[in-house]
Design a protein around this motif. Structure first.
Motif, PDB file in Angstrom:
ATOM      1  N   PHE A   1       0.831  -1.205   0.000  1.00  0.00           N
ATOM      2  CA  PHE A   1       0.000   0.000   0.000  1.00  0.00           C
ATOM      3  C   PHE A   1       0.870   1.262   0.000  1.00  0.00           C
ATOM      4  O   PHE A   1       0.510   2.260  -0.634  1.00  0.00           O
ATOM      5  N   LEU A   2       2.008   1.221   0.696  1.00  0.00           N
ATOM      6  CA  LEU A   2       2.941   2.355   0.658  1.00  0.00           C
ATOM      7  C   LEU A   2       3.390   2.622  -0.770  1.00  0.00           C
ATOM      8  O   LEU A   2       3.492   3.771  -1.207  1.00  0.00           O
TER       9      LEU A   2
ATOM     10  N   LEU B   1       1.704   1.898  -3.465  1.00  0.00           N
ATOM     11  CA  LEU B   1       0.555   2.460  -4.170  1.00  0.00           C
ATOM     12  C   LEU B   1       0.419   3.957  -3.895  1.00  0.00           C
ATOM     13  O   LEU B   1       0.177   4.755  -4.809  1.00  0.00           O
ATOM     14  N   VAL B   2       0.600   4.350  -2.631  1.00  0.00           N
ATOM     15  CA  VAL B   2       0.503   5.770  -2.260  1.00  0.00           C
ATOM     16  C   VAL B   2       1.578   6.578  -2.977  1.00  0.00           C
ATOM     17  O   VAL B   2       1.301   7.670  -3.498  1.00  0.00           O
ATOM     18  N   SER B   3       2.794   6.059  -3.019  1.00  0.00           N
ATOM     19  CA  SER B   3       3.884   6.796  -3.670  1.00  0.00           C
ATOM     20  C   SER B   3       3.601   7.024  -5.158  1.00  0.00           C
ATOM     21  O   SER B   3       3.943   8.066  -5.712  1.00  0.00           O
ATOM     22  N   LYS B   4       2.938   6.055  -5.796  1.00  0.00           N
ATOM     23  CA  LYS B   4       2.604   6.193  -7.213  1.00  0.00           C
ATOM     24  C   LYS B   4       1.451   7.168  -7.435  1.00  0.00           C
ATOM     25  O   LYS B   4       1.425   7.916  -8.414  1.00  0.00           O
TER      26      LYS B   4
ATOM     27  N   ILE C   1      -4.826  10.160  -0.847  1.00  0.00           N
ATOM     28  CA  ILE C   1      -4.690   8.722  -0.597  1.00  0.00           C
ATOM     29  C   ILE C   1      -3.791   8.468   0.623  1.00  0.00           C
ATOM     30  O   ILE C   1      -3.898   7.433   1.279  1.00  0.00           O
ATOM     31  N   ALA C   2      -2.936   9.451   0.942  1.00  0.00           N
ATOM     32  CA  ALA C   2      -2.028   9.301   2.087  1.00  0.00           C
ATOM     33  C   ALA C   2      -2.774   9.325   3.416  1.00  0.00           C
ATOM     34  O   ALA C   2      -2.244   8.882   4.442  1.00  0.00           O
ATOM     35  N   ALA C   3      -4.005   9.845   3.422  1.00  0.00           N
ATOM     36  CA  ALA C   3      -4.780   9.946   4.660  1.00  0.00           C
ATOM     37  C   ALA C   3      -5.841   8.848   4.772  1.00  0.00           C
ATOM     38  O   ALA C   3      -6.729   8.926   5.618  1.00  0.00           O
TER      39      ALA C   3
ATOM     40  N   ASP D   1      -2.683   5.038   6.307  1.00  0.00           N
ATOM     41  CA  ASP D   1      -2.463   6.251   7.114  1.00  0.00           C
ATOM     42  C   ASP D   1      -1.018   6.727   6.967  1.00  0.00           C
ATOM     43  O   ASP D   1      -0.350   7.075   7.942  1.00  0.00           O
ATOM     44  N   VAL D   2      -0.560   6.756   5.734  1.00  0.00           N
ATOM     45  CA  VAL D   2       0.841   7.051   5.455  1.00  0.00           C
ATOM     46  C   VAL D   2       1.223   8.450   5.923  1.00  0.00           C
ATOM     47  O   VAL D   2       2.385   8.708   6.262  1.00  0.00           O
TER      48      VAL D   2
END
Length: 389
Positions: free
Chosen positions: A130-131, A133-136, A144-146, A235-236
């Motif tokens: 998922f991390l 995915l968020v970076s992309k 999406i980071a929240a 919750d990145v």
């Protein structure tokens, strides 16, 4: 004549494809905002499953996977239950629902057995995925980071019950006490919610230089004044400082950058040897436990037929929610999703019944694979759903 013969040949296939598309192959049914499967069979007994939607988009996801728990047909065999309570949106819980079990099977294959370590590796791989995915998605979709999710997992394999948890969903065992004939509730999962004093103490010990790591806001303890849970997947924005900045919405941004992750993705994992008098396990998101105690939930399951157990628990929770707001249950059922969230949360329940004869036969007994995923409701946003019958 020829056309009739061709139609007769293709019609069963078309009907079969329609059932698959509608999810009817899993036996699930829908009544308004409720999806449920009254009864099904898994390697170690029966199960019941229900989901009621309160948010405009269902943020709870869930699955029951039974059969081979490995990528290799040699096994081991058992049952996997997952309840994923999302927040901030459905993206993280959906991601877990699509990836966690596959990671578990991969690590089970590598280790050639089920273990606490295998489950921890599956959680870690899901978080890493998922991390990534968020970076992309960050450049085009920074919010999406929240988005994050609690994650509750149960695995029954070889007579052992593994429980893994992040957040505040809960697993409760119903155990028959032979001396009294009563079925008592035993909570199996450790919860990570800042309302629990031990969780606040843990946060203070891991962040000794931050006096504001937990804040009492509107009579609710929250991590950094933002979120109640201390562990999650996703919750990145509270795990990596580079995502806690504009263009993320201002309400999620902290005034000072942080040097270490504020939230953890390390699950609490435990292993329990199942006993012949262990009757069933209730897996549920906190939407259920807001309205029912552990013992109340166990009593409801124990005192009624197995079929429809999960739906029965959901209905009892909704009746309690209506009563707290001094309204009739029949009126609560008429409230549409989105607005319904002001009265109760999304609620997911899986009741896993344990047949001691099936549990004791080991993890090498080959059975067909079963996969059922809890479904949301697809209604136009302006449709008033009738709710539960």
């Amino acid at each position: 004549m020829l056309m009739n013969l061709l139609w007769a040949c293709f019609r069963p296939r078309l009907l079969s494809e329609r059932r698959v598309r509608n999810g009817e192959n899993s036996g699930g049914r829908q009544e308004g905002l409720l999806w449920y499967k009254d009864t099904g069979h898994h390697v170690n007994g029966d199960f019941s499953m229900a989901v009621v939607q309160a948010n405009n988009l269902l943020e709870d996801q869930s699955q029951v996977e039974s059969g081979c728990l490995s990528l290799q047909d040699s096994g081991p065999y058992g049952t996997f239950v997952g309840v994923y309570d999302g927040h901030g949106g459905p993206e993280t819980s959906r991601f877990i629902n699509s990836n966690l079990f596959q990671h578990l099977k991969r690590f089970t294959s590598e280790n050639q057995s089920m273990s606490v370590e295998v489950i921890k590796k599956a959680f870690e791989a899901t978080e890493d995925g998922f991390l990534s995915l968020v970076s992309k998605q960050w450049p085009l979709n920074p919010q999406i980071a929240a988005v994050g999710s609690c994650c509750l997992v149960g695995v029954v394999c070889g007579g052992t019950l593994y429980i893994a948890n992040l957040g505040d969903s809960r697993a409760v065992l119903g155990r028959l006490m032979k001396a009294t004939g009563e079925t008592v509730a035993l909570q199996l999962s450790a919860e990570h919610n800042a309302c629990i004093e031990s969780v606040r103490q843990e946060l203070h010990s891991t962040h000794p230089d931050d006096s504001q790591i937990v804040v009492l806001k509107h009579n609710v303890w929250r991590v950094k004044g933002l979120i109640q849970i201390s562990r999650s997947i996703g919750d990145v924005y509270l795990k990596k400082a580079e995502y806690n900045r504009a263009p993320l919405y201002a309400r999620f941004r902290l005034r000072e950058p942080f040097k270490r992750p504020i939230l953890s993705s390390d699950p609490s994992v435990s292993a329990h040897q199942l006993q012949p008098h262990d009757q069933f396990i209730i897996f549920a998101s906190d939407g259920l436990w807001e309205h029912l105690t552990n013992q109340e939930a166990v009593d409801i399951v124990q005192n009624h037929p197995r079929s429809g157990s999960a739906k029965r628990l959901v209905k009892n929770a909704l009746r309690s929610a209506a009563k707290k707001r001094e309204m009739r249950y029949s009126d609560l059922k008429k409230i549409d999703r989105g607005v319904r969230r002001h009265f109760h949360d999304d609620i997911t329940v899986v009741v896993l019944f344990l047949d001691s004869n099936l549990v004791s036969r080991g993890s090498s007994f080959r059975t067909p694979n079963i996969s059922v995923k809890g479904a949301g409701v697809t209604l136009p946003s302006n449709t008033l759903a009738p709710g539960l019958a």
